[in-house]
Write a protein that holds these residues in place. Structure first.
Motif, mmCIF file in Angstrom:
data_model
loop_
_atom_site.group_PDB
_atom_site.id
_atom_site.type_symbol
_atom_site.label_atom_id
_atom_site.label_comp_id
_atom_site.label_asym_id
_atom_site.label_seq_id
_atom_site.Cartn_x
_atom_site.Cartn_y
_atom_site.Cartn_z
ATOM 1 N N PHE A 16 0.821 -1.211 0.000
ATOM 2 C CA PHE A 16 0.000 0.000 0.000
ATOM 3 C C PHE A 16 0.857 1.264 0.000
ATOM 4 O O PHE A 16 0.503 2.270 -0.616
ATOM 5 C CB PHE A 16 -0.947 -0.002 1.193
ATOM 6 N N SER A 79 -6.182 2.359 4.328
ATOM 7 C CA SER A 79 -5.931 1.771 3.005
ATOM 8 C C SER A 79 -7.140 0.990 2.518
ATOM 9 O O SER A 79 -7.567 1.110 1.355
ATOM 10 C CB SER A 79 -4.706 0.851 3.058
ATOM 11 N N THR A 80 -7.704 0.188 3.419
ATOM 12 C CA THR A 80 -8.866 -0.622 3.052
ATOM 13 C C THR A 80 -10.072 0.254 2.730
ATOM 14 O O THR A 80 -10.792 0.017 1.759
ATOM 15 C CB THR A 80 -9.221 -1.584 4.205
ATOM 16 N N MET A 83 -9.625 2.086 -0.650
ATOM 17 C CA MET A 83 -9.776 1.160 -1.769
ATOM 18 C C MET A 83 -11.244 0.746 -1.941
ATOM 19 O O MET A 83 -11.704 0.522 -3.054
ATOM 20 C CB MET A 83 -8.894 -0.078 -1.564
ATOM 21 N N THR A 87 -13.458 1.314 -5.196
ATOM 22 C CA THR A 87 -14.217 0.192 -5.754
ATOM 23 C C THR A 87 -15.661 0.590 -6.044
ATOM 24 O O THR A 87 -16.190 0.310 -7.122
ATOM 25 C CB THR A 87 -14.195 -1.005 -4.782
ATOM 26 N N ASN A 120 -9.038 -3.601 -7.298
ATOM 27 C CA ASN A 120 -9.432 -2.897 -6.078
ATOM 28 C C ASN A 120 -10.034 -3.848 -5.053
ATOM 29 O O ASN A 120 -9.770 -3.733 -3.845
ATOM 30 C CB ASN A 120 -10.440 -1.794 -6.406
ATOM 31 N N CYS A 123 -7.313 -5.601 -3.324
ATOM 32 C CA CYS A 123 -6.679 -4.730 -2.326
ATOM 33 C C CYS A 123 -7.514 -4.636 -1.054
ATOM 34 O O CYS A 123 -6.974 -4.633 0.062
ATOM 35 C CB CYS A 123 -6.469 -3.326 -2.906
#
Length: 495
Positions: A16, A79-80, A83, A87, A120, A123
């Motif tokens: 990331f 980060s999650t 993403m 998405t 995505n 990720c």
């Protein structure tokens, strides 16, 4: 923590860090282009300014958090979440957008939208796994971790959905001068080179295009829809009978009209006959004319003999030929002359009269009886005409300095106004603007901006006139007559 779990967290964090570090740096290095791309997003156009800075800031902060061991878990949550936001953005693009752009851009520009969606999702999954491992190692329960992870991701997705819904309303109805360029709304089909550069559109239907000529005003050039010249029609007119100064021609249905408002003359004839007959003489002097229907009904832009201000009039020719002034049609802001200047059009599909002001962001829509139905705005912010004039002793007005031009040529067809703009909007490419004319498309039966399209220059020749039929948009640029095929982004709005 066992070696595999610690390595997985470390790998995910570095992944990331690399992803967001590269993404933010590439955006900063080409920030103007990044803003243009966001400005042309079919979902986020209205918030291009805030989002262009906000995304970079969030990515940099996430990289900093991931690089500090004590804050790494927070960085993984971030980060999650981001993403997940990316998405849902792609999901909305693919399923609910007016159009799908050519590519996502950014770090994975070579990927298509569907491939980018799966990347995505990958990720999000590895980010969620890394968060679970990290939180479990720190002693947090899996349920509290799942709840926090779910909440953060749902909030990020809801934020994107909110931006999408509100941006659509702003762009289409309460626009803040952010253009949205439609994705391939027209496709160039054919070009015909004309014998001179003095042509303009006199009319068009689904079979033929009719061109008038400034230099040879008694001539009508007829081309069919395959761009083959069928004939040059020369209208029989004695140019010595009156002191003609501004002869023009228009074609509607089976008739052509040749007129000169400076001598108050309108003549008409069938397209298969070269000799016209007088329709109106000495009834009204005018500076612009639009044919409402094939029964000799006209919209005129004329000048008040009392105030010298521009005014719209109707002329119905028949047994009781009558000119009627519509004093409340145009709305004066300063001198009533230059500030009321504009382009007069009639929608050939329904007879609606549309007047687009040249120096302010407004157009008027009226029915064929001249009853005003709407006073609508173009997307720019010039609501007051920037004109400065002085009144001369004879009552006429003269401009003191060049005004700010807002709107140029325009045409109307099936409740769509195609209007050329002189003003560059927010987040637009200066280079593309320089090499093109920009045409904005509006609904004429509601407050709705459809989108914009580029009309490319032909070398030194710029587009000077356009006209639209059920299948094609035609443009004149110098001695080039260009035929464009209309595509779905425009065809679905034609009624």
């Amino acid at each position: 923590m066992n070696t595999f779990k610690s390595k997985f967290i470390e790998f995910t964090s570095y992944f990331f860090m690399l992803l967001f570090c590269y993404a933010s740096v590439s955006k900063i290095m080409d920030f103007e282009n990044f803003q243009v791309q966001i400005g042309q997003s079919p979902l986020l156009s209205a918030y291009a300014g805030v989002i262009s800075y906000g995304v970079i800031l969030v990515e940099v902060v996430i990289v900093i958090f991931l690089s500090i061991k004590k804050l790494r878990t927070i960085g993984l949550y971030g980060s999650t979440s981001i993403m997940s936001a990316f998405t849902i953005y792609i999901f909305l693009i693919l399923n609910y957008s007016d159009f799908v752009p050519c590519s996502c851009g950014g770090i994975l520009e070579s990927l298509g939208w569907t491939e980018h969606l799966f990347f995505n999702l990958f990720c999000v999954i590895i980010g969620a796994i890394a968060v679970f491992i990290s939180e479990r190692t720190s002693g947090y329960s899996k349920w509290s971790t799942a709840a926090l992870l779910l909440l953060s991701n749902i909030l990020s997705c809801l934020a994107v959905i909110f931006l999408f819904l509100s941006s659509e309303n702003i762009i289409k109805q309460d626009n803040n001068f952010t253009r949205r360029y439609l994705m391939h709304p027209i496709v160039e089909k054919q070009i015909t080179l004309l014998d001179n550069s003095y042509y303009y559109f006199a009319g068009a239907d689904n079979k033929n295009v009719y061109l008038g000529n400034i230099k040879f005003p008694q001539q009508i050039l007829v081309l069919d829809s395959s761009m083959v010249i069928k004939k040059k029609m020369n209208i029989e007119l004695d140019i010595n009978e009156l002191p003609y100064r501004k002869l023009e021609t228009k074609v509607l249905g089976s008739h052509y009209y040749i007129f000169d408002g400076t001598v108050a003359m309108i003549k008409s004839g069938l397209l298969n006959r070269s000799k016209p007959e007088i329709v109106s003489q000495n009834e009204a002097y005018f500076s612009d004319l639009a044919v409402i229907n094939d029964n000799n009904s006209f919209a005129l832009r004329t000048q008040s003999s009392r105030t010298k201000e521009l005014i719209i009039a109707s002329l119905n020719v028949g047994n009781n030929s009558k000119v009627q002034l519509h004093a409340d049609f145009l709305q004066k802001q300063s001198d009533g002359v230059f500030d009321n200047d504009g382009v007069l059009n009639v929608d050939p599909a329904n007879g609606d009269i549309i007047y687009t002001y040249r120096y302010r962001n407004q157009f008027i829509v009226a029915d064929s009886t001249f009853k005003v139905k709407h006073r609508l705005n173009t997307i720019d912010t010039v609501s007051t005409a920037h004109v400065k004039s002085v009144k001369l002793p004879d009552g006429k007005y003269k401009m003191e300095k060049p005004p700010l031009k807002v709107n140029g040529f325009s045409t109307v067809y099936r409740k769509l106004l195609f209007n050329q703009s002189f003003l560059k909007g927010r987040y637009e490419s200066a280079k593309r603007w320089k090499n093109s004319k920009v045409v904005d498309v509006y609904k004429t039966d509601s407050k709705l901006y459809i989108g914009s399209l580029y009309m490319e220059n032909r070398g030194e020749n710029k587009v000077s006139d356009i006209i639209v039929t059920d299948q094609f948009l035609y443009a004149i640029a110098g001695n080039h007559l260009i035929q464009y095929q209309l595509t779905k982004p425009l065809l679905r709005h034609l009624k």
